[in-house]
Motif scaffolding. Structure first.
Motif, mmCIF file in Angstrom:
data_model
loop_
_atom_site.group_PDB
_atom_site.id
_atom_site.type_symbol
_atom_site.label_atom_id
_atom_site.label_comp_id
_atom_site.label_asym_id
_atom_site.label_seq_id
_atom_site.Cartn_x
_atom_site.Cartn_y
_atom_site.Cartn_z
ATOM 1 N N ILE A 24 -1.757 103.074 -136.065
ATOM 2 C CA ILE A 24 -3.187 102.884 -136.290
ATOM 3 C C ILE A 24 -3.919 103.791 -135.302
ATOM 4 O O ILE A 24 -3.755 103.674 -134.093
ATOM 5 N N LEU A 25 -4.697 104.725 -135.852
ATOM 6 C CA LEU A 25 -5.395 105.728 -135.052
ATOM 7 C C LEU A 25 -6.888 105.453 -135.021
ATOM 8 O O LEU A 25 -7.455 104.953 -136.000
ATOM 9 N N ASN A 26 -7.520 105.812 -133.916
ATOM 10 C CA ASN A 26 -8.975 105.761 -133.819
ATOM 11 C C ASN A 26 -9.426 107.207 -133.618
ATOM 12 O O ASN A 26 -9.275 107.777 -132.545
ATOM 13 N N ILE A 27 -9.929 107.793 -134.689
ATOM 14 C CA ILE A 27 -10.345 109.198 -134.680
ATOM 15 C C ILE A 27 -11.847 109.261 -134.853
ATOM 16 O O ILE A 27 -12.351 108.951 -135.931
ATOM 17 N N THR A 35 0.443 125.409 -138.759
ATOM 18 C CA THR A 35 0.249 125.592 -137.319
ATOM 19 C C THR A 35 -1.214 125.415 -136.936
ATOM 20 O O THR A 35 -1.523 125.252 -135.765
ATOM 21 N N GLU A 36 -2.086 125.395 -137.917
ATOM 22 C CA GLU A 36 -3.512 125.154 -137.671
ATOM 23 C C GLU A 36 -3.727 123.773 -137.035
ATOM 24 O O GLU A 36 -4.679 123.559 -136.307
ATOM 25 N N TYR A 37 -2.812 122.841 -137.318
ATOM 26 C CA TYR A 37 -2.940 121.483 -136.802
ATOM 27 C C TYR A 37 -2.010 121.209 -135.609
ATOM 28 O O TYR A 37 -1.837 120.071 -135.217
ATOM 29 N N MET A 38 -1.442 122.274 -135.070
ATOM 30 C CA MET A 38 -0.537 122.117 -133.939
ATOM 31 C C MET A 38 -1.221 122.525 -132.647
ATOM 32 O O MET A 38 -1.923 123.529 -132.594
ATOM 33 N N ILE A 39 -1.006 121.730 -131.602
ATOM 34 C CA ILE A 39 -1.488 122.081 -130.269
ATOM 35 C C ILE A 39 -0.463 123.009 -129.616
ATOM 36 O O ILE A 39 -0.802 123.944 -128.921
ATOM 37 N N LYS A 64 -8.041 117.084 -135.656
ATOM 38 C CA LYS A 64 -8.245 118.197 -136.588
ATOM 39 C C LYS A 64 -7.560 117.918 -137.927
ATOM 40 O O LYS A 64 -8.116 118.184 -138.988
ATOM 41 N N LEU A 65 -6.363 117.354 -137.874
ATOM 42 C CA LEU A 65 -5.626 117.056 -139.096
ATOM 43 C C LEU A 65 -6.341 116.005 -139.938
ATOM 44 O O LEU A 65 -6.563 116.197 -141.134
ATOM 45 N N MET A 75 -7.616 116.221 -146.253
ATOM 46 C CA MET A 75 -7.380 114.797 -146.012
ATOM 47 C C MET A 75 -8.559 113.997 -146.547
ATOM 48 O O MET A 75 -8.379 112.940 -147.112
ATOM 49 N N GLY A 76 -9.763 114.493 -146.307
ATOM 50 C CA GLY A 76 -10.954 113.840 -146.839
ATOM 51 C C GLY A 76 -11.178 112.437 -146.307
ATOM 52 O O GLY A 76 -11.798 111.617 -146.961
ATOM 53 N N LEU A 77 -10.651 112.145 -145.119
ATOM 54 C CA LEU A 77 -10.766 110.796 -144.579
ATOM 55 C C LEU A 77 -11.908 110.622 -143.600
ATOM 56 O O LEU A 77 -12.492 109.560 -143.508
ATOM 57 N N ILE A 78 -12.182 111.680 -142.867
ATOM 58 C CA ILE A 78 -13.205 111.592 -141.832
ATOM 59 C C ILE A 78 -14.197 112.702 -142.084
ATOM 60 O O ILE A 78 -13.847 113.882 -142.054
ATOM 61 N N GLU A 79 -15.420 112.320 -142.348
ATOM 62 C CA GLU A 79 -16.435 113.298 -142.738
ATOM 63 C C GLU A 79 -16.707 114.290 -141.604
ATOM 64 O O GLU A 79 -16.629 115.484 -141.793
#
Length: 162
Positions: free
Chosen positions: A88-91, A126-130, A147-148, A154-158
């Protein structure tokens, strides 16, 4: 005092990462983004949602979307067993669930243990890799989970709160 390593404007010196597996690979995300880890449970499917969005769960009165990262990154047919967990993430103030094969540990990485991500043709952009974290014989693919999850596909977080 160790000097902080900055990769793509992300300072990661001394940060703790939660290690998890997807298929044969081990990934790491910033532990500060993790709210909790739960066993996999049945989700409620949402009509016309992308296949990688398994559905939603009710987490103490909050309805949260659950993404299966194995489906998202074409890592074979997902198998749900006793090791499958939902992180469970808090982004940016938004709660999202992420299904992974298993979690292993929390590890602190020093700047010397983190290398920039090479450009390669993998399912995971690799765009989503640190970068890549090395711990003895292990290698963690460090994911920029903000970022991911905020990515258009993903369309999850506006948008992320600055």
């Amino acid at each position: 005092m160790a000097e902080a390593l900055t990769i793509g404007a992300k300072e990661i010196a001394g940060h703790e990462f939660l290690a998890f597996t997807l298929g044969k690979e081990e990934y790491g995300i910033d532990i500060l983004k993790v709210q909790e880890i739960r066993g996999y449970e049945a989700v409620t499917r949402i009509a016309n949602a992308p296949e990688f969005i398994k559905g939603v769960i009710n987490l103490r009165g909050i309805i949260i979307p659950v993404v299966d990262m194995r489906i998202k990154f074409n890592l074979g047919t997902p198998v749900y067993d006793q090791f499958t967990v939902v992180i469970i993430l808090n982004i940016g103030g938004r709660i999202v669930g992420m299904v992974v094969d298993s979690v292993s540990d929390v590890t602190t990485l020093t700047p010397e243990q983190v290398k920039p991500a090479p450009e390669m043709g993998t399912a995971f952009s690799t765009e989503y890799m640190i970068g890549l974290g090395t711990i003895d014989e292990r290698m963690l693919i460090l994911v920029d989970i903000d970022k991911l999850m905020a990515s258009p596909e993903m369309g999850l977080i506006e948008s992320l709160a600055a």
